[in-house]
Motif scaffolding. Structure first.
Motif, mmCIF file in Angstrom:
data_model
loop_
_atom_site.group_PDB
_atom_site.id
_atom_site.type_symbol
_atom_site.label_atom_id
_atom_site.label_comp_id
_atom_site.label_asym_id
_atom_site.label_seq_id
_atom_site.Cartn_x
_atom_site.Cartn_y
_atom_site.Cartn_z
ATOM 1 N N ALA A 42 0.835 -1.196 0.000
ATOM 2 C CA ALA A 42 0.000 0.000 0.000
ATOM 3 C C ALA A 42 0.874 1.252 0.000
ATOM 4 O O ALA A 42 2.004 1.255 0.501
ATOM 5 C CB ALA A 42 -0.915 -0.003 1.216
ATOM 6 N N ASP A 43 0.355 2.304 -0.551
ATOM 7 C CA ASP A 43 1.023 3.596 -0.559
ATOM 8 C C ASP A 43 1.106 4.110 0.884
ATOM 9 O O ASP A 43 0.079 4.375 1.519
ATOM 10 C CB ASP A 43 0.228 4.556 -1.437
ATOM 11 C CG ASP A 43 0.872 5.934 -1.560
ATOM 12 O OD1 ASP A 43 1.857 6.210 -0.847
ATOM 13 O OD2 ASP A 43 0.364 6.746 -2.360
ATOM 14 N N ALA A 44 2.314 4.238 1.401
ATOM 15 C CA ALA A 44 2.515 4.675 2.790
ATOM 16 C C ALA A 44 3.002 6.116 2.861
ATOM 17 O O ALA A 44 3.550 6.532 3.876
ATOM 18 C CB ALA A 44 3.507 3.751 3.488
ATOM 19 N N SER A 45 2.745 6.885 1.815
ATOM 20 C CA SER A 45 3.292 8.246 1.791
ATOM 21 C C SER A 45 2.551 9.198 2.730
ATOM 22 O O SER A 45 3.092 10.231 3.121
ATOM 23 C CB SER A 45 3.266 8.799 0.365
ATOM 24 O OG SER A 45 1.944 8.856 -0.138
ATOM 25 N N HIS A 46 1.306 8.854 3.101
ATOM 26 C CA HIS A 46 0.581 9.688 4.074
ATOM 27 C C HIS A 46 -0.341 8.793 4.894
ATOM 28 O O HIS A 46 -1.455 8.476 4.485
ATOM 29 C CB HIS A 46 -0.226 10.780 3.372
ATOM 30 C CG HIS A 46 -0.787 11.793 4.325
ATOM 31 N ND1 HIS A 46 -1.530 12.873 3.922
ATOM 32 C CD2 HIS A 46 -0.714 11.894 5.683
ATOM 33 C CE1 HIS A 46 -1.895 13.587 4.972
ATOM 34 N NE2 HIS A 46 -1.411 13.009 6.052
ATOM 35 N N ILE A 47 0.142 8.393 6.053
ATOM 36 C CA ILE A 47 -0.596 7.493 6.943
ATOM 37 C C ILE A 47 -1.437 8.319 7.913
ATOM 38 O O ILE A 47 -0.949 9.277 8.517
ATOM 39 C CB ILE A 47 0.368 6.589 7.743
ATOM 40 C CG1 ILE A 47 1.212 5.730 6.795
ATOM 41 C CG2 ILE A 47 -0.413 5.702 8.712
ATOM 42 C CD1 ILE A 47 0.434 4.678 6.051
ATOM 43 N N LEU A 48 -2.686 7.915 8.047
ATOM 44 C CA LEU A 48 -3.577 8.536 9.019
ATOM 45 C C LEU A 48 -3.720 7.618 10.225
ATOM 46 O O LEU A 48 -4.004 6.427 10.075
ATOM 47 C CB LEU A 48 -4.955 8.775 8.393
ATOM 48 C CG LEU A 48 -6.062 9.262 9.340
ATOM 49 C CD1 LEU A 48 -5.772 10.673 9.846
ATOM 50 C CD2 LEU A 48 -7.419 9.217 8.641
ATOM 51 N N GLU A 49 -3.529 8.179 11.420
ATOM 52 C CA GLU A 49 -3.741 7.437 12.662
ATOM 53 C C GLU A 49 -4.838 8.130 13.464
ATOM 54 O O GLU A 49 -4.745 9.317 13.751
ATOM 55 C CB GLU A 49 -2.460 7.365 13.491
ATOM 56 C CG GLU A 49 -2.643 6.576 14.782
ATOM 57 C CD GLU A 49 -1.460 6.670 15.744
ATOM 58 O OE1 GLU A 49 -1.506 6.004 16.794
ATOM 59 O OE2 GLU A 49 -0.507 7.433 15.450
ATOM 60 N N ILE A 50 -5.869 7.369 13.815
ATOM 61 C CA ILE A 50 -6.949 7.879 14.650
ATOM 62 C C ILE A 50 -6.706 7.432 16.083
ATOM 63 O O ILE A 50 -6.563 6.241 16.351
ATOM 64 C CB ILE A 50 -8.324 7.351 14.185
ATOM 65 C CG1 ILE A 50 -8.573 7.692 12.717
ATOM 66 C CG2 ILE A 50 -9.431 7.889 15.082
ATOM 67 C CD1 ILE A 50 -8.731 9.146 12.424
ATOM 68 N N GLY A 51 -6.642 8.374 17.008
ATOM 69 C CA GLY A 51 -6.421 8.036 18.413
ATOM 70 C C GLY A 51 -4.955 7.795 18.716
ATOM 71 O O GLY A 51 -4.539 6.680 18.999
ATOM 72 N N GLY A 52 -4.157 8.847 18.671
ATOM 73 C CA GLY A 52 -2.706 8.699 18.805
ATOM 74 C C GLY A 52 -2.235 8.341 20.203
ATOM 75 O O GLY A 52 -1.153 7.790 20.371
ATOM 76 N N GLY A 53 -3.026 8.674 21.223
ATOM 77 C CA GLY A 53 -2.619 8.364 22.591
ATOM 78 C C GLY A 53 -1.306 9.024 22.943
ATOM 79 O O GLY A 53 -1.126 10.237 22.776
ATOM 80 N N THR A 54 -0.359 8.224 23.419
ATOM 81 C CA THR A 54 0.956 8.768 23.797
ATOM 82 C C THR A 54 1.998 8.587 22.704
ATOM 83 O O THR A 54 3.175 8.877 22.914
ATOM 84 C CB THR A 54 1.453 8.115 25.100
ATOM 85 O OG1 THR A 54 1.495 6.698 24.927
ATOM 86 C CG2 THR A 54 0.532 8.458 26.263
ATOM 87 N N GLY A 55 1.585 8.050 21.540
ATOM 88 C CA GLY A 55 2.481 8.071 20.388
ATOM 89 C C GLY A 55 3.291 6.821 20.118
ATOM 90 O O GLY A 55 4.175 6.838 19.262
ATOM 91 N N ALA A 56 3.008 5.722 20.811
ATOM 92 C CA ALA A 56 3.797 4.503 20.574
ATOM 93 C C ALA A 56 3.625 3.992 19.140
ATOM 94 O O ALA A 56 4.592 3.612 18.474
ATOM 95 C CB ALA A 56 3.399 3.413 21.573
ATOM 96 N N LEU A 57 2.388 3.989 18.659
ATOM 97 C CA LEU A 57 2.154 3.567 17.272
ATOM 98 C C LEU A 57 2.579 4.656 16.299
ATOM 99 O O LEU A 57 3.140 4.361 15.230
ATOM 100 C CB LEU A 57 0.680 3.216 17.077
ATOM 101 C CG LEU A 57 0.261 2.765 15.674
ATOM 102 C CD1 LEU A 57 1.079 1.565 15.205
ATOM 103 C CD2 LEU A 57 -1.236 2.437 15.635
ATOM 104 N N THR A 58 2.357 5.891 16.652
ATOM 105 C CA THR A 58 2.785 7.021 15.815
ATOM 106 C C THR A 58 4.259 6.899 15.473
ATOM 107 O O THR A 58 4.677 7.094 14.325
ATOM 108 C CB THR A 58 2.542 8.351 16.553
ATOM 109 O OG1 THR A 58 1.211 8.389 17.062
ATOM 110 C CG2 THR A 58 2.783 9.532 15.644
#
Length: 285
Positions: A42-58
């Motif tokens: 998949a095109d990963a040039s602009h990933i959207l994350e819903i619910g970032g919390g403290t940023g571990a997944l970010t």
């Protein structure tokens, strides 16, 4: 990679079940989530994350992209304190144009033109968020409660199959790629979780009026224990059909004897087209 427990400590917060906050802290799960996007190229040039919390997944999503190519991440976080923490913690990435933090409700804010989404969704609004994202026709890797995930991917004639299954699979191929134990979160939720990968594609059937099709499916599943014959007649206030008896008269007896749980999505689509052709519609709610 940033340590999830360290992020929580620096943020000075604790997850709050009453506010639907369960922070994903298992490094192995966090490391795997971005791979479910990479596996399908998949095109990963602009990933959207819903619910970032403290940023571990970010943090891991930023690593998925190529900084030299200008790849970036946008994270939506409704909690004011957490959004402020993300801006402090990832100040360098924000300054470099690689990360944008949007403070607000994912159901209300303007979403960017993203290429894919990887998110640990707030479970209380996971359905509403998912059906905001699905019409965007982008690859999605989303965390849900296990039971909800199983319903999304269910096949006809199974106990889990329902309105959610048909509506989800109308937009995308849905695959449950991983079950996640409660212990992977802080604090642990009451139920097990699961990751679903949704790959957009056009359905193999025609739908003239998508809003009516989805409303019609919803209506018939409110009477899933009834035959289609009775469900059509009993749910006109939901589907918006002015002449449900005319629809029954025009429908094959074999279909009328079925129940919603045995109807494949293409059968719902054919029935919805027929219903729209033979009955006037009003705005069902």
């Amino acid at each position: 990679m940033r340590d999830p427990d360290g992020l929580i400590a620096r943020a000075g917060v604790r997850g709050d079940p009453d506010r639907d906050q369960h922070f994903l802290v298992d490094d192995r799960v966090l490391d795997r989530l971005p791979t479910y996007v990479a596996e399908i190229d998949a095109d990963a040039s602009h990933i959207l994350e819903i619910g970032g919390g403290t940023g571990a997944l970010t943090d891991r999503l930023l690593a998925l992209g190529d900084a030299d190519e200008g790849d970036r991440v946008t994270v939506v976080e409704r909690d004011r304190d957490l959004a402020a923490f993300l801006r402090r913690e990832f100040a360098d990435e924000i300054d470099a144009g690689r990360l944008t933090v949007i403070e607000g409700d994912a159901l209300e804010v303007d979403l960017p033109d993203f290429t894919a989404s990887v998110s640990n969704l707030p479970y209380g609004v996971s359905s509403e968020i998912t059906f905001r994202l699905l019409p965007e026709k982008r690859p999605l890797v989303l965390m849900f409660q296990q039971e909800f995930a199983e319903r999304m991917v269910a096949e006809p004639d199974t106990p889990e199959y329902g309105r959610l299954s048909v509506s989800t699979q109308h937009y995308a191929d849905a695959e449950l790629v991983e079950s996640i134990p409660k212990e992977a979160f802080s604090p642990p939720p009451a139920v097990q979780s699961a990751v679903v990968r949704l790959v957009p594609r056009d359905p193999e059937y025609e739908v003239d009026d998508e809003a009516f099709f989805l409303r019609f499916v919803k209506a018939l599943f409110t009477q899933r224990r009834k035959t289609i014959r009775n469900a059509i007649r009993n749910t006109a206030h939901i589907s918006g059909l002015e002449e449900p008896d005319a629809v029954v008269e025009a429908t094959d007896e074999e279909v009328l004897r079925k129940r919603a749980g045995a109807m494949a999505p293409e059968e719902f689509a054919a029935l919805a087209r027929l219903a729209a052709d033979v009955s006037d519609l009003h705005d069902g709610q």
